[in-house]
Design a protein around this motif. Structure first.
Motif, PDB file in Angstrom:
ATOM      1  N   HIS A 342       0.743  -1.139  -0.017  1.00  0.00           N
ATOM      2  CA  HIS A 342       0.170   0.033  -0.130  1.00  0.00           C
ATOM      3  C   HIS A 342       0.855   1.319   0.001  1.00  0.00           C
ATOM      4  CE1 HIS A 342      -4.496   0.845   0.923  1.00  0.00           C
ATOM      5  NE2 HIS A 342      -3.963   2.305   0.502  1.00  0.00           N
ATOM      6  N   PHE A 343       2.013   1.254   0.947  1.00  0.00           N
ATOM      7  CA  PHE A 343       2.588   2.390   0.847  1.00  0.00           C
ATOM      8  C   PHE A 343       3.522   2.616  -0.430  1.00  0.00           C
ATOM      9  CE2 PHE A 343       6.867   4.538   2.388  1.00  0.00           C
ATOM     10  CZ  PHE A 343       6.036   5.924   2.881  1.00  0.00           C
ATOM     11  N   ASN A 344       4.015   1.481  -0.942  1.00  0.00           N
ATOM     12  CA  ASN A 344       4.562   1.713  -2.287  1.00  0.00           C
ATOM     13  C   ASN A 344       3.693   2.124  -3.446  1.00  0.00           C
ATOM     14  OD1 ASN A 344       7.013   0.947  -4.196  1.00  0.00           O
ATOM     15  ND2 ASN A 344       5.318  -0.441  -5.068  1.00  0.00           N
ATOM     16  N   ARG A 345       2.558   1.902  -3.504  1.00  0.00           N
ATOM     17  CA  ARG A 345       1.519   2.393  -4.400  1.00  0.00           C
ATOM     18  C   ARG A 345       1.503   3.950  -4.106  1.00  0.00           C
ATOM     19  NH1 ARG A 345      -1.206  -2.598  -3.880  1.00  0.00           N
ATOM     20  NH2 ARG A 345      -2.671  -1.706  -2.249  1.00  0.00           N
ATOM     21  N   PHE A 346       1.136   4.483  -2.718  1.00  0.00           N
ATOM     22  CA  PHE A 346       1.176   5.571  -2.376  1.00  0.00           C
ATOM     23  C   PHE A 346       2.249   6.311  -3.088  1.00  0.00           C
ATOM     24  CE2 PHE A 346       1.698   8.978   0.662  1.00  0.00           C
ATOM     25  CZ  PHE A 346       0.553   9.597   0.705  1.00  0.00           C
ATOM     26  N   CYS A 347       3.548   5.745  -2.854  1.00  0.00           N
ATOM     27  CA  CYS A 347       4.674   6.660  -3.104  1.00  0.00           C
ATOM     28  C   CYS A 347       4.636   6.872  -4.635  1.00  0.00           C
ATOM     29  CB  CYS A 347       6.003   5.890  -2.681  1.00  0.00           C
ATOM     30  SG  CYS A 347       6.329   5.999  -0.919  1.00  0.00           S
ATOM     31  N   ILE A 348       4.377   5.811  -5.570  1.00  0.00           N
ATOM     32  CA  ILE A 348       4.203   6.174  -7.030  1.00  0.00           C
ATOM     33  C   ILE A 348       3.211   7.075  -7.440  1.00  0.00           C
ATOM     34  CG2 ILE A 348       3.371   4.755  -9.008  1.00  0.00           C
ATOM     35  CD1 ILE A 348       4.651   2.172  -7.703  1.00  0.00           C
ATOM     36  N   VAL A 349       1.929   6.911  -6.842  1.00  0.00           N
ATOM     37  CA  VAL A 349       0.918   8.062  -7.004  1.00  0.00           C
ATOM     38  C   VAL A 349       1.400   9.379  -6.916  1.00  0.00           C
ATOM     39  CG1 VAL A 349      -1.323   8.597  -6.411  1.00  0.00           C
ATOM     40  CG2 VAL A 349      -0.914   6.191  -6.870  1.00  0.00           C
ATOM     41  N   HIS A 350       2.013   9.655  -5.488  1.00  0.00           N
ATOM     42  CA  HIS A 350       2.445  10.793  -5.127  1.00  0.00           C
ATOM     43  C   HIS A 350       3.493  11.228  -6.145  1.00  0.00           C
ATOM     44  CE1 HIS A 350       5.571  13.591  -3.045  1.00  0.00           C
ATOM     45  NE2 HIS A 350       4.538  14.148  -2.471  1.00  0.00           N
ATOM     46  N   GLU A 351       4.306  10.606  -6.598  1.00  0.00           N
ATOM     47  CA  GLU A 351       5.380  10.778  -7.352  1.00  0.00           C
ATOM     48  C   GLU A 351       4.604  11.170  -8.856  1.00  0.00           C
ATOM     49  OE1 GLU A 351       9.318   8.971  -9.838  1.00  0.00           O
ATOM     50  OE2 GLU A 351       8.286   7.825  -8.150  1.00  0.00           O
ATOM     51  N   GLU A 352       3.963  10.624  -9.305  1.00  0.00           N
ATOM     52  CA  GLU A 352       3.324  10.906 -10.545  1.00  0.00           C
ATOM     53  C   GLU A 352       2.442  12.247 -10.465  1.00  0.00           C
ATOM     54  OE1 GLU A 352       4.086   9.742 -13.483  1.00  0.00           O
ATOM     55  OE2 GLU A 352       5.648   8.308 -12.688  1.00  0.00           O
ATOM     56  N   HIS A 353       1.696  12.130  -9.250  1.00  0.00           N
ATOM     57  CA  HIS A 353       0.776  13.298  -8.843  1.00  0.00           C
ATOM     58  C   HIS A 353       1.423  14.653  -8.955  1.00  0.00           C
ATOM     59  CE1 HIS A 353      -2.698  15.653  -7.833  1.00  0.00           C
ATOM     60  NE2 HIS A 353      -2.172  15.904  -6.810  1.00  0.00           N
ATOM     61  N   ALA A 354       2.768  14.526  -8.406  1.00  0.00           N
ATOM     62  CA  ALA A 354       3.686  15.870  -8.110  1.00  0.00           C
ATOM     63  C   ALA A 354       4.284  16.185  -9.757  1.00  0.00           C
ATOM     64  CB  ALA A 354       4.763  15.486  -7.218  1.00  0.00           C
ATOM     65  N   LYS A 355       4.440  14.997 -10.390  1.00  0.00           N
ATOM     66  CA  LYS A 355       5.028  15.307 -11.815  1.00  0.00           C
ATOM     67  C   LYS A 355       3.803  16.110 -12.765  1.00  0.00           C
ATOM     68  CE  LYS A 355       5.728  11.981 -14.348  1.00  0.00           C
ATOM     69  NZ  LYS A 355       6.465  10.772 -15.109  1.00  0.00           N
ATOM     70  N   HIS A 356       2.596  15.402 -12.496  1.00  0.00           N
ATOM     71  CA  HIS A 356       1.784  16.232 -13.366  1.00  0.00           C
ATOM     72  C   HIS A 356       1.480  17.532 -13.199  1.00  0.00           C
ATOM     73  CE1 HIS A 356      -0.234  11.998 -13.299  1.00  0.00           C
ATOM     74  NE2 HIS A 356       0.464  11.923 -14.099  1.00  0.00           N
TER      75      HIS A 356
END
Length: 535
Positions: A342-356
Motif C-alpha cells: 500500500h505504501f509503495n503504491r502511495f509513493c508511486i501515485v505521489h510521485e506521478e501526481h507531483a510530476k503532473h
C-alpha cells in the motif's frame, strides 16, 4: 426572482456564461404562457366577464414576457456573433431563446395583444409573424450546430444532457404557432391551415422516439443523474408534443391520432406528476432546488485525486499501528505485506501526481501568475526525497535477510515519521485546493483544461496508470466521486475510454464494476458485456 434581488452579482456572472444564460429565458417564457392561461381562465370560468377585460390582463402579461425575451434573444445573438466561442460552449439550451419566441408567436393571435375593435386585427398576426420568423431561423440553425456538438463531443456532465429534449419543444411550438397564425390571418382556407404545420409535429415525434431509444441501458444517455430542475426540460418538451398530438387529433379525428394523443397525454401526465413530487421532495430535503450546483470540469480529476490520497492515508495510519515484525503469525505477515504494498503504491501515485502538477498544471498556473505555485513545487521536491527513503524502510520491514532488530528499527522509524508527514501532506493538499484550484476554475478556458488533461495522461507510462487509476477509484469514498473521475478522464480522452475501462475492470470487484459500467458505459472494454466499438 428573489435570487435576482438577493444575489445580483452571481446572477450577472451567470448571465455572462454561455452555459447558464439561456436559463433566464425560462422566466419570460413562463410569463408568456401565463398570458395564454389567464386569457382562457377568465373567459371560461367567470360568467359575464367582458372579453375586453380578459384581453387587457392577458395582453399585459404577454408584453411583460415577450418583449424582455425578444431583447434577451437579440443580446445573446449579438454575443454569439461578437464573442469568441468554441464547440464546447455550444449548448442545446441555447434553443430556449427561439422556443420563447415561438411561445410568443403562438399566444399573440389567441390573446389578442392589440385591440381588434380599433382596426388592429392584422397587428396580432403581424406581431406573431415577427416573433415566428426569427424563431424559425434560429431553430434550424441551432438544431444543426447543437446536434453536431452532441454527436461529436462527450457530454460528460449528465446535467447538460437534459437540454437535448428541447429539440422536441422547438418544432412542436413552431408548428402550433404556424397553425394559429394561418387561422388568424385567413389568407388560406381552413384545409390548408390544417396541414401546413403537421411536418413540424412529425419532426417532434421522430426526435422523441430517437431520444427514447437513447435512454435504453445499452446507450444510457439519459436518466443517470440525480433529480434536478433540469429534468423539467424533458417535461416541458413532452408537454409540447402532447399538445401537438391533441391539436392533430382535433383536426382530423382519426382513431390512430386519438391513440397517439392518449399515449402522449399519459406520458406527459406521468412525467409532470413525477417531476412535481421530486421537486417537492427536494424542497423539503433542501437539496437540488435552492442549493448551489456542484461545479466540475476537465481538471476536477486533481481534487478527486486528493480525496483518494486522503482516503489511503487513513488506511496507512491504520496499518502502521497494527503491523508487527516480531509476530510470526500468518495474519501479521499479511498485514505487513499489505502495508508495504500500500505504501509503495502511495509513493508511486505521489510521485506521478507531483510530476503532473509540476510539469503541466502548476506550470500553466505559473504562466498566468508567475511563481504563485512555487511553495507547492518546492514541497513536491522535498517530499519525494522523504518518501523514497521511507519506501526503502518499508521494503526493509519485509527483507528476510535482515534480523528482527533491523526490521523493527525500520518500522519504528516509519511510525515516528509518517504521522507527522501525513499531517503536513493534508495541509499541502488543502493549500493547493484553496490557493491554486481557483485559478483553474476562474481563469482557464475549457479547451486549455482539456489539453492539460491530455498532457497529464501522455507524460505518465501506461504501467503507472495501471496503479494510479485503481488507487484513485478505490480510495474515493463515494460512488458519485468514482463516476465523476472516470467521466473527467474520458471527457478529455474519449479515444482512451476503453483503455481506462480495462484498467478498472482488472482491478475492482464485480459489484463495483457493474455500478461503474452502468454509469460510464463508454468505458466498457472489448470482451466485456455491453462493449461497443469506438471507431
Amino acid at each position: 426572482m428573489p435570487r435576482l434581488v438577493l444575489f445580483p452579482n452571481k446572477c450577472m456572472n451567470e448571465w455572462s456564461s454561455p452555459f447558464k444564460s439561456p436559463a433566464f429565458g425560462l422566466i419570460t417564457i413562463t410569463i408568456t404562457l401565463y398570458s395564454f392561461l389567464v386569457y382562457d381562465e377568465i373567459k371560461d370560468s367567470v360568467p359575464g366577464e367582458s372579453e375586453g377585460n380578459s384581453q387587457k390582463c392577458a395582453g399585459a402579461l404577454w408584453w411583460v414576457g415577450s418583449v424582455p425575451h425578444a431583447i434577451m434573444t437579440v443580446v445573446k445573438f449579438g454575443e454569439w456573433v461578437g464573442r469568441r466561442l468554441e464547440i464546447e460552449h455550444m449548448q442545446t439550451t441555447w434553443m430556449i431563446f427561439p422556443v420563447g419566441l415561438a411561445v410568443s408567436a403562438l399566444a399573440a393571435p389567441i390573446v389578442g395583444v392589440f385591440d381588434e375593435d380599433n382596426g388592429n386585427s392584422e397587428g396580432n398576426v403581424m406581431i406573431a409573424r415577427f416573433f415566428y420568423s426569427f424563431a424559425w431561423l434560429m431553430w434550424l440553425t441551432l438544431f444543426i450546430v447543437t446536434f453536431f456538438k452532441t454527436v461529436t463531443t462527450h457530454n460528460s456532465d449528465d446535467r447538460l444532457r437534459h437540454g437535448v429534449f428541447i429539440w422536441i419543444a422547438a418544432p412542436c411550438l413552431l408548428g402550433m404557432a404556424e397553425y394559429v397564425i394561418c387561422r388568424a390571418d385567413a389568407v388560406f382556407d381552413r384545409s390548408k391551415c390544417n396541414v401546413i404545420w403537421v411536418d413540424k409535429y412529425f419532426i417532434g415525434l421522430f426526435i422523441f422516439c430517437g431520444l427514447c431509444y437513447a435512454t435504453f441501458p445499452h446507450l444510457g444517455f439519459f436518466g443517470k443523474a440525480e433529480f434536478s430542475m433540469a429534468y423539467w426540460t424533458e417535461v416541458f418538451a413532452i408537454d409540447t408534443l402532447a399538445a401537438c398530438s391533441a391539436l392533430f387529433y382535433a383536426i382530423n379525428g382519426w382513431q390512430f391520432s386519438q391513440s397517439i394523443q392518449l399515449i402522449l397525454l399519459t406520458v406527459a401526465s406521468i412525467a409532470n406528476i413525477t417531476a412535481f413530487w421530486h421537486t417537492f421532495s427536494a424542497i423539503i430535503r433542501e437539496r437540488g432546488v435552492f442549493t448551489p450546483e456542484v461545479k466540475w470540469g476537465p481538471l476536477s480529476f486533481m481534487k478527486l485525486t486528493h480525496e483518494a490520497i486522503r482516503g489511503h492515508m487513513d488506511s496507512l495510519r491504520h496499518y502502521i499501528d497494527v503491523v508487527d515484525v516480531e509476530d510470526e503469525s500468518a495474519e501479521a505477515k499479511e498485514n505487513l505485506g499489505l502495508f508495504a504494498a500500500h505504501f509503495n503504491r502511495f509513493c508511486i501515485v505521489h510521485e506521478e501526481h507531483a510530476k503532473h502538477e509540476d510539469i503541466i498544471i502548476f506550470k500553466t498556473f505559473n504562466d498566468f501568475f508567475p511563481e504563485h505555485a512555487k511553495k507547492w513545487n518546492d514541497d513536491h521536491a522535498e517530499d519525494i526525497i522523504k518518501l523514497e527513503n521511507w519506501r526503502r524502510l518499508a521494503n526493509n520491514t519485509l527483507d528476510g535477510s535482515l534480523d528482527v532488530a533491523g526490521r523493527k528499527a525500520a518500522l519504528d522509524e516509519l511510525r515516528a515519521d509518517l504521522p507527522s508527514f501525513f499531517e503536513h501532506f493534508e495541509e499541502h493538499l488543502k493549500g493547493e485546493e484553496n490557493h491554486l484550484n481557483p485559478i483553474g476554475r476562474k481563469y482557464l478556458p475549457m479547451s486549455l483544461m482539456v489539453d492539460m488533461n491530455r498532457k497529464v495522461w501522455e507524460i505518465t507510462d501506461a504501467k503507472r496508470w495501471e496503479i494510479i487509476v485503481p488507487f484513485i477509484i478505490l480510495g474515493l469514498p463515494r460512488h458519485p466521486q468514482r463516476v465523476r473521475y472516470l467521466k473527467v478522464m474520458t471527457w478529455a480522452l474519449p479515444e482512451r475510454a476503453q483503455q481506462i475501462g480495462a484498467i478498472v475492470y482488472r482491478n475492482v470487484d464485480a459489484v463495483m464494476w457493474e455500478r461503474l459500467r452502468a454509469a460510464v458505459p463508454e468505458m466498457i472494454p472489448r470482451g466485456a458485456p455491453g462493449w461497443v466499438r469506438y471507431y
